[in-house]
Design an enzyme around this catalytic site. Structure first.
Site, PDB file in Angstrom:
ATOM      1  N   GLY A 160      -2.566  -9.825  10.304  1.00 22.15           N
ATOM      2  CA  GLY A 160      -3.549 -10.105   9.272  1.00 22.15           C
ATOM      3  C   GLY A 160      -4.215 -11.441   9.518  1.00 22.15           C
ATOM      4  O   GLY A 160      -3.997 -12.073  10.557  1.00 22.15           O
ATOM      5  N   GLY A 161      -5.023 -11.864   8.532  1.00 23.98           N
ATOM      6  CA  GLY A 161      -5.753 -13.117   8.686  1.00 23.98           C
ATOM      7  C   GLY A 161      -4.845 -14.333   8.729  1.00 23.98           C
ATOM      8  O   GLY A 161      -5.192 -15.355   9.332  1.00 23.98           O
ATOM      9  N   MET A 162      -3.678 -14.230   8.116  1.00 20.38           N
ATOM     10  CA  MET A 162      -2.753 -15.360   8.074  1.00 20.38           C
ATOM     11  C   MET A 162      -1.826 -15.409   9.280  1.00 20.38           C
ATOM     12  O   MET A 162      -1.232 -16.452   9.567  1.00 20.38           O
ATOM     13  CB  MET A 162      -1.910 -15.301   6.792  1.00 20.38           C
ATOM     14  N   ASP A 193       1.564 -15.522  -7.338  1.00 16.82           N
ATOM     15  CA  ASP A 193       0.827 -14.468  -6.635  1.00 16.82           C
ATOM     16  C   ASP A 193       1.564 -13.125  -6.735  1.00 16.82           C
ATOM     17  O   ASP A 193       1.718 -12.404  -5.744  1.00 16.82           O
ATOM     18  CB  ASP A 193       0.628 -14.851  -5.158  1.00 16.82           C
ATOM     19  N   ASN A 246       2.954  -7.602  -2.936  1.00 14.52           N
ATOM     20  CA  ASN A 246       4.091  -8.515  -2.812  1.00 14.52           C
ATOM     21  C   ASN A 246       5.348  -7.983  -3.499  1.00 14.52           C
ATOM     22  O   ASN A 246       6.338  -8.700  -3.626  1.00 14.52           O
ATOM     23  CB  ASN A 246       3.741  -9.897  -3.388  1.00 14.52           C
ATOM     24  N   LYS A 265       7.974 -13.596  10.999  1.00 16.03           N
ATOM     25  CA  LYS A 265       6.591 -13.802  10.569  1.00 16.03           C
ATOM     26  C   LYS A 265       6.047 -15.049  11.260  1.00 16.03           C
ATOM     27  O   LYS A 265       6.665 -16.114  11.232  1.00 16.03           O
ATOM     28  CB  LYS A 265       6.534 -13.970   9.045  1.00 16.03           C
ATOM     29  N   VAL A 295       3.460 -10.131  11.978  1.00 14.39           N
ATOM     30  CA  VAL A 295       4.872  -9.881  11.688  1.00 14.39           C
ATOM     31  C   VAL A 295       5.431  -8.988  12.789  1.00 14.39           C
ATOM     32  O   VAL A 295       4.810  -7.985  13.168  1.00 14.39           O
ATOM     33  CB  VAL A 295       5.051  -9.207  10.310  1.00 14.39           C
ATOM     34  N   ASP A 342       6.686 -13.154  -0.396  1.00  8.86           N
ATOM     35  CA  ASP A 342       5.607 -14.132  -0.235  1.00  8.86           C
ATOM     36  C   ASP A 342       5.555 -15.211  -1.325  1.00  8.86           C
ATOM     37  O   ASP A 342       4.766 -15.133  -2.268  1.00  8.86           O
ATOM     38  CB  ASP A 342       4.260 -13.406  -0.158  1.00  8.86           C
ATOM     39  N   LYS A 399       1.695  -9.456  -7.279  1.00  9.98           N
ATOM     40  CA  LYS A 399       0.749  -8.336  -7.171  1.00  9.98           C
ATOM     41  C   LYS A 399       1.457  -7.200  -6.439  1.00  9.98           C
ATOM     42  O   LYS A 399       2.526  -7.410  -5.835  1.00  9.98           O
ATOM     43  CB  LYS A 399      -0.514  -8.771  -6.425  1.00  9.98           C
TER      44      LYS A 399
END
Length: 466
Positions: free
Chosen positions: A22-24, A137, A142, A42, A27, A158, A139
């Protein structure tokens, strides 16, 4: 050398294959060579690895999760930097899917499943909040649902943007910055994420529950942040019962309280929030178990990890289910007790039987029927009958009684012999006054007054008294 299969990130962890990117960052699945198991690793994106704030957040994700000792938080094994300056976190490898994927695959979930998911999320958050950590966060992506043969088991993921707890004050969030996922954020977090408390997480949990029950969001940002803030201020959202016929008006009322604009008007704790949801969903909460052995009431405002034992504690449940033992007499002892006028309960033997706790408690109300079992289950000094005499005592008393009978028989034999020889008792001549009645024994004869015959109930009474 870049990341790839076979790459050793530490002495004991070797990469196997990539799970996702992903953008971050990415994994990977890796082998833990020392533990002989597979783990997840990660990595932070190399483009972000030079940003001090992002490095702090990445490190906080590891340290915050490691501090929260909960089975519903992903287990952190290690974190550090590779020889190629790549920050990494080693964690347990989870098998299953996140809640976002589950909802896309199955659609809305039944109320009882949602209540179970919320319960386990709140158990994890209860631990975090006690440490002063606010996730910020919560959601569906997560919330990870483990594959456990049909049972629901949640892992909260997370903690990268979590507000630190304890003495740590290095919150990388600047005043006025928007941190989190907007449609799951509380009004106060949207305005100022730096100073939010645990109630912001509870708002997000309610949004997740609404999404899981209906497949929709209670507040949408499709028309921009302004419309979202206006919906917050007005408290306007579609009651979930209008979107899902399985939902009762009681659940509508639960959401109405959870989405109050004023944080003080919402549920004061994760535990009370869960308890009220189980009630609204007409599901028996695991926290509502009562016990005959405890009169302690449960305070819904207390933390999930209270040092006191919960009413649902297995030890207390085991005490409730354990049946007391009643000691009853054998048949011969019961007859002897009945003939002497004693109570049957005063005779103890080794035979036992089990009775229900309710019958034991009811018999304890009447002192006349209070037996050994009641004495074992009622606090305070034992109120049972006088214990039965030992075997030695019974032998001594029986021996004395037998000796008395022998002496009595000898006396009457002597009396009858003298009577046959001359009709006079010893010491009484023909020319003397008539003999005294047989009941009045001479002074030097053995006294039988304190002894008892077989028909005299005195020995049994003496046994009971002993």
């Amino acid at each position: 050398m870049g990341l790839g299969p076979g790459y050793l990130i530490s002495k004991h962890v070797q990469l196997v294959r990539m799970l996702g990117r992903g953008g971050m960052g990415s994994v990977w699945i890796a082998d833990h060579l020392a533990l002989k198991t597979q783990v997840a690793v990660k990595f932070m994106s190399s483009a972000l690895a030079t940003d001090p704030n992002m490095l702090t957040r990445f490190e906080r994700e590891a340290t915050s999760a490691a501090q929260i000792k909960s089975p519903h938080v992903v287990h952190i094994l290690d974190h550090g930097v590779t020889g190629d300056a790549m920050p990494y976190i080693v964690m347990e490898l989870l098998e299953g899917e996140d809640l976002s994927t589950r909802l896309k695959r199955t659609g809305p979930l039944p109320p009882e499943d949602v209540a179970t998911i919320v319960l386990q999320i709140c158990k994890a958050l209860g631990k975090a909040h006690k440490l002063g950590i606010v996730h910020r966060d919560i959601k569906p992506s997560n919330i990870f649902l483990l594959d456990t043969d049909g049972d629901i088991f949640v892992k909260v993921l997370d903690f990268g943007i979590a507000k630190p707890g304890g003495k740590e004050t290095s919150d990388v969030t600047s005043t006025g910055a928007i941190v989190g996922t907007v449609v799951y954020m509380s009004p106060e977090q949207l305005l100022n994420a730096k100073h939010v408390d645990y109630r912001a997480d509870l708002w997000s949990v309610a949004v997740v529950a609404y999404r899981a029950l209906t497949g929709h969001l209670p507040f949408s940002d499709e028309d921009g942040i302004g419309s979202l803030c206006l919906a917050f201020e007005q408290g306007s959202f579609v009651p979930p019962s209008e979107l899902n016929p399985q939902i009762s008006p009681a659940i509508d009322a639960w959401f109405k309280r959870a989405f109050k604009r004023d944080p003080n008007a919402r549920f004061p704790s994760a535990k009370e929030m869960v308890s009220e949801l189980f009630t609204a969903a007409s599901v028996v909460s695991p926290m509502s178990t009562t016990s005959l052995t405890s009169a302690r009431s449960s305070d819904p405002r207390s933390s999930f990890d209270s040092p006191e034992r919960s009413l649902s504690d297995p030890g207390l449940v085991a005490q409730e289910e354990a049946k007391p033992t009643v000691i009853e007499p054998s048949q011969s002892q019961a007859k002897a007790a009945a003939s002497s006028g004693d109570e049957v309960e005063s005779i103890a033997t080794s035979r036992t039987k089990s009775t229900s706790p309710s019958s034991t408690l009811s018999s304890a109300k009447d002192p006349a029927t209070l037996g050994t079992a009641a004495a074992l289950t009622v606090p305070g000094p034992a109120m049972g009958p006088t214990p039965a005499p030992s075997k030695t005592k019974r032998l001594v008393v029986g021996g004395v009684a037998a000796l008395g009978l022998v002496l009595l028989g000898a006396f009457f034999a002597t009396f009858l012999t003298q009577r046959g020889q001359g009709g006079n008792l010893p010491g009484v001549g023909r020319d003397q006054s008539p003999p005294q009645p047989a009941a009045e024994a001479p002074a030097n004869s053995p006294s039988i007054t304190p002894l008892a015959t077989a028909a005299d109930p005195a020995p049994s009474a003496a046994v009971a008294a002993a």
